[in-house]
Design a protein around this motif. Structure first.
Motif, short mmCIF file in Angstrom:
data_model
loop_
_atom_site.label_atom_id
_atom_site.label_comp_id
_atom_site.label_asym_id
_atom_site.label_seq_id
_atom_site.Cartn_x
_atom_site.Cartn_y
_atom_site.Cartn_z
N UNK A 156 50.69 -51.11 9.67
CA UNK A 156 50.60 -50.39 8.39
C UNK A 156 51.94 -49.79 7.97
N UNK A 157 52.89 -49.72 8.87
CA UNK A 157 54.25 -49.26 8.52
C UNK A 157 54.89 -50.19 7.50
N UNK A 158 54.39 -51.40 7.38
CA UNK A 158 54.92 -52.37 6.42
C UNK A 158 54.69 -51.91 4.98
N UNK A 159 53.73 -51.07 4.77
CA UNK A 159 53.40 -50.62 3.41
C UNK A 159 54.58 -49.94 2.70
N UNK A 160 55.47 -49.38 3.47
CA UNK A 160 56.59 -48.63 2.89
C UNK A 160 57.54 -49.49 2.08
N UNK A 161 57.53 -50.81 2.28
CA UNK A 161 58.48 -51.67 1.59
C UNK A 161 57.84 -52.66 0.61
N UNK A 162 56.56 -52.50 0.35
CA UNK A 162 55.85 -53.47 -0.47
C UNK A 162 55.80 -53.12 -1.94
N UNK A 163 55.55 -54.16 -2.72
CA UNK A 163 55.21 -53.97 -4.13
C UNK A 163 53.78 -53.46 -4.17
#
Length: 166
Positions: A156-163
């Motif tokens: 879920x740390x990936x959410x920080x860089x998403x559109x």
């Protein structure tokens, strides 16, 4: 037996590139990233983007990832490997990660799905790594026996860089 990766799944909106090592046997047989139902990749990505990717057709899964700014590819272009385990990858050739990265104007982060992808990917990216956020993720493979709930938390740390879809 010699195994080859798939083409990258990216577009001009790609902000996050998720790199695996090399598709497993079931994925290669079906011609789809993460086709093995025991691999929790689609479940993990569902938790990241708040969409039920697991039940979507493969084409819709890829469309949804691209819509959210997520790209997929592998560090290994081709290799000799018996079975699907990363530990069995031998005589590998690397993908042109630098060429792909340079073609993605919105790229902000690179995530590595598992230790093998991280180890091999960092060797290819080298000093170019400084311009991106790098994320080492626990492998989505069932062979990596970390609890799925812990994997979800880390992915879920990936959410920080998403559109963020509206």
């Amino acid at each position: 037996m010699r195994k080859k990766c798939f083409a990258p799944v990216v577009d001009e909106r790609t902000r996050l590139l998720v790199l695996g090592s090399l598709p497993g046997e079931k994925s290669l047989a079906q011609g789809e990233y993460y086709a093995n139902r025991q691999n929790c990749f689609w479940h993990l990505m569902s938790s990241v983007i708040d969409a039920d990717l697991v039940t979507m057709s493969y084409g819709h899964k890829l469309d949804e990832l691209r819509r959210c700014g997520i790209g997929l590819w592998d560090v290994v272009a081709e290799a000799t490997r018996e079975g699907s385990l990363d530990s069995r990858i031998r005589a590998h050739e690397k993908n042109d990660l630098l060429g792909l990265i340079q073609s993605l104007p919105e790229l902000k982060a690179i995530a590595f799905n598992g230790a093998k992808a991280l180890k091999l990917g960092l060797k290819v990216i080298g000093s170019n790594a400084e311009q991106f956020s790098l994320l080492a993720l626990p492998s989505s493979s069932a062979a990596y026996t970390l609890a799925v709930s812990t994997k979800v938390e880390r992915w879920r740390a990936l959410r920080d860089v998403l559109i963020v879809p509206t």
